[in-house]
Scaffold this active site. Structure first.
Site, PDB file in Angstrom:
ATOM      1  N   ASP A 128       0.556   5.197   1.959  1.00 43.75           N
ATOM      2  CA  ASP A 128      -0.278   5.825   2.989  1.00 43.75           C
ATOM      3  C   ASP A 128      -1.105   6.981   2.424  1.00 43.75           C
ATOM      4  O   ASP A 128      -0.607   7.789   1.643  1.00 43.75           O
ATOM      5  CB  ASP A 128       0.614   6.364   4.120  1.00 43.75           C
ATOM      6  CG  ASP A 128       1.441   5.260   4.766  1.00 43.75           C
ATOM      7  OD1 ASP A 128       0.970   4.113   4.788  1.00 43.75           O
ATOM      8  OD2 ASP A 128       2.563   5.557   5.232  1.00 43.75           O
ATOM      9  N   HIS A 179       0.853  -1.195   0.000  1.00 47.25           N
ATOM     10  CA  HIS A 179       0.000   0.000   0.000  1.00 47.25           C
ATOM     11  C   HIS A 179       0.889   1.245   0.000  1.00 47.25           C
ATOM     12  O   HIS A 179       2.108   1.161   0.142  1.00 47.25           O
ATOM     13  CB  HIS A 179      -0.908   0.044   1.241  1.00 47.25           C
ATOM     14  CG  HIS A 179      -0.162   0.214   2.526  1.00 47.25           C
ATOM     15  ND1 HIS A 179       0.602  -0.780   3.101  1.00 47.25           N
ATOM     16  CD2 HIS A 179      -0.029   1.293   3.356  1.00 47.25           C
ATOM     17  CE1 HIS A 179       1.165  -0.336   4.212  1.00 47.25           C
ATOM     18  NE2 HIS A 179       0.798   0.920   4.388  1.00 47.25           N
ATOM     19  N   HIS A 193       4.841   0.335   0.210  1.00 44.24           N
ATOM     20  CA  HIS A 193       5.566  -0.409   1.241  1.00 44.24           C
ATOM     21  C   HIS A 193       4.689  -1.518   1.801  1.00 44.24           C
ATOM     22  O   HIS A 193       3.462  -1.508   1.628  1.00 44.24           O
ATOM     23  CB  HIS A 193       6.095   0.522   2.334  1.00 44.24           C
ATOM     24  CG  HIS A 193       5.049   1.332   3.023  1.00 44.24           C
ATOM     25  ND1 HIS A 193       4.482   2.468   2.470  1.00 44.24           N
ATOM     26  CD2 HIS A 193       4.438   1.170   4.222  1.00 44.24           C
ATOM     27  CE1 HIS A 193       3.586   2.972   3.299  1.00 44.24           C
ATOM     28  NE2 HIS A 193       3.532   2.204   4.360  1.00 44.24           N
ATOM     29  N   ARG A 243       5.399   6.746  14.042  1.00 41.44           N
ATOM     30  CA  ARG A 243       5.281   7.260  12.670  1.00 41.44           C
ATOM     31  C   ARG A 243       4.681   8.657  12.655  1.00 41.44           C
ATOM     32  O   ARG A 243       3.670   8.913  13.298  1.00 41.44           O
ATOM     33  CB  ARG A 243       4.388   6.329  11.843  1.00 41.44           C
ATOM     34  CG  ARG A 243       4.455   6.612  10.361  1.00 41.44           C
ATOM     35  CD  ARG A 243       3.550   5.686   9.568  1.00 41.44           C
ATOM     36  NE  ARG A 243       2.250   6.297   9.383  1.00 41.44           N
ATOM     37  CZ  ARG A 243       1.268   5.759   8.679  1.00 41.44           C
ATOM     38  NH1 ARG A 243       1.433   4.572   8.110  1.00 41.44           N
ATOM     39  NH2 ARG A 243       0.117   6.370   8.542  1.00 41.44           N
TER      40      ARG A 243
HETATM   41  C1  SIN Z   1       3.146   1.328   7.714  1.00 39.26           C
HETATM   42  O1  SIN Z   1       2.503   0.778   6.844  1.00 39.26           O
HETATM   43  O2  SIN Z   1       3.155   2.553   7.847  1.00 39.26           O
HETATM   44  C2  SIN Z   1       3.991   0.497   8.656  1.00 39.26           C
HETATM   45  C3  SIN Z   1       5.275   0.103   8.066  1.00 39.26           C
HETATM   46  C4  SIN Z   1       6.073  -0.763   8.996  1.00 39.26           C
HETATM   47  O3  SIN Z   1       5.628  -1.047  10.113  1.00 39.26           O
HETATM   48  O4  SIN Z   1       7.167  -1.174   8.633  1.00 39.26           O
END
Ligand code: SIN
Length: 274
Positions: free
Chosen positions: A97, A95, A250, A265
């Site tokens: 974000d 996906h 990612h 994050r």
């Molecule tokens: C995410 O999708 O923002 C998480 C990525 C991760 O935990 O490595």
């Protein structure tokens, strides 16, 4: 400060730098590399929540995620956390974000606090390299197409994901965002063309019959899933990764059952896409 490619298709590794004391020159080089490579990886950073926020605000305003639990006292910082007794992780599928937002977040800045003894890597995919590798017929077919993105099926209160996730997302009643974006995006900073559809949030291609839209998205996803477009990040505590949501995908691997994985994050605001 040294910068080297993480892989041919996506990302750069930045070494010998302290993100709490970046000069303007260093920041400008980092910024340029970020937009060109799509993702940056920094080892051995010691960041308090305030340092994380100050670094994020150097890029742009913070775009607060509406659904993740935040760090106490810091609504700007979302917890990406999986406890040993939880089965489902955040982001466990390809996906990018916030593509469901009218003005999607520019990037996400993830800082590792607790990493399992093995596993818990994150895969990244480069959308410019994937676009460039398409044949001319496909590039012509994609010209002018738009796609609809949404988040109800992920963050909505009745979504299968929220149920599997044990109801850990908040604000589920507000998971009603939908947005339409070009399938091929000219990057707002570099102008480079890249694919801007993703399996997490893209619902369909606009003005296309359902079966054709599904088949086209499946073909693009299969293309992007080829490993030559990827980089696999093995986390260490103190590592900071940041990615450009307009030019990468990612995927957080969920192969560390029984262990804790905890990262903070911050999502940085973007600009309208054309
Ligand atoms: C995410 O999708 O923002 C998480 C990525 C991760 O935990 O490595």
């Amino acid at each position: 400060m040294q910068i080297s490619k993480a892989s041919e298709a996506v990302g750069a590794i930045v070494e010998d730098v302290d993100l709490t004391s970046l000069s303007d020159d260093q920041f400008s080089k980092i910024r340029q590399t970020f937009f060109e490579s799509g993702a940056l990886f920094f080892r051995d950073q010691k960041l308090s929540p305030e340092d994380h926020i100050i670094f994020a605000e150097r890029w742009n305003d913070i775009d607060i995620n509406r659904f993740f639990t935040s760090v106490e006292g810091y609504p700007q910082i979302a917890k990406v956390l999986k406890e040993p007794d939880q089965d489902v992780n955040i982001g466990g599928g390809w996906h990018t974000d916030h593509s469901y937002d009218e003005i999607p977040a520019m990037g996400s800045i993830l800082y590792a606090l607790e990493i399992p003894p093995s596993g818990g890597d994150t895969l990244f995919a480069g959308m410019h390299a994937a676009y460039e590798a398409l044949d001319d017929a496909m590039k012509t077919r994609l010209e002018g197409l738009k796609a609809r993105h949404g988040n109800a099926h992920i963050f909505g209160k009745d979504s299968a994901y929220q149920k599997k996730f044990g109801g850990r997302f908040g604000n589920t009643e507000s998971a009603v965002q939908e947005a339409i974006h070009p399938v091929v995006l000219s990057h707002p900073e570099t102008g480079a063309k890249g694919l801007y559809v993703n399996p997490g949030f893209t619902l369909n291609i606009v003005d296309m019959a359902e079966e054709e839209s599904k088949a086209l998205l499946a073909e693009l996803y299969a293309h992007i899933s080829q490993p030559e477009f990827h980089f696999r990040l093995q986390w260490e505590e103190g590592m900071l990764a940041m990615w450009d949501n307009r030019s990468t995908w990612h995927y957080a691997l969920n192969d560390y059952q029984g262990h804790r994985r905890y990262l903070n994050r911050i999502t940085v605001a973007g600009v309208p896409l054309h």
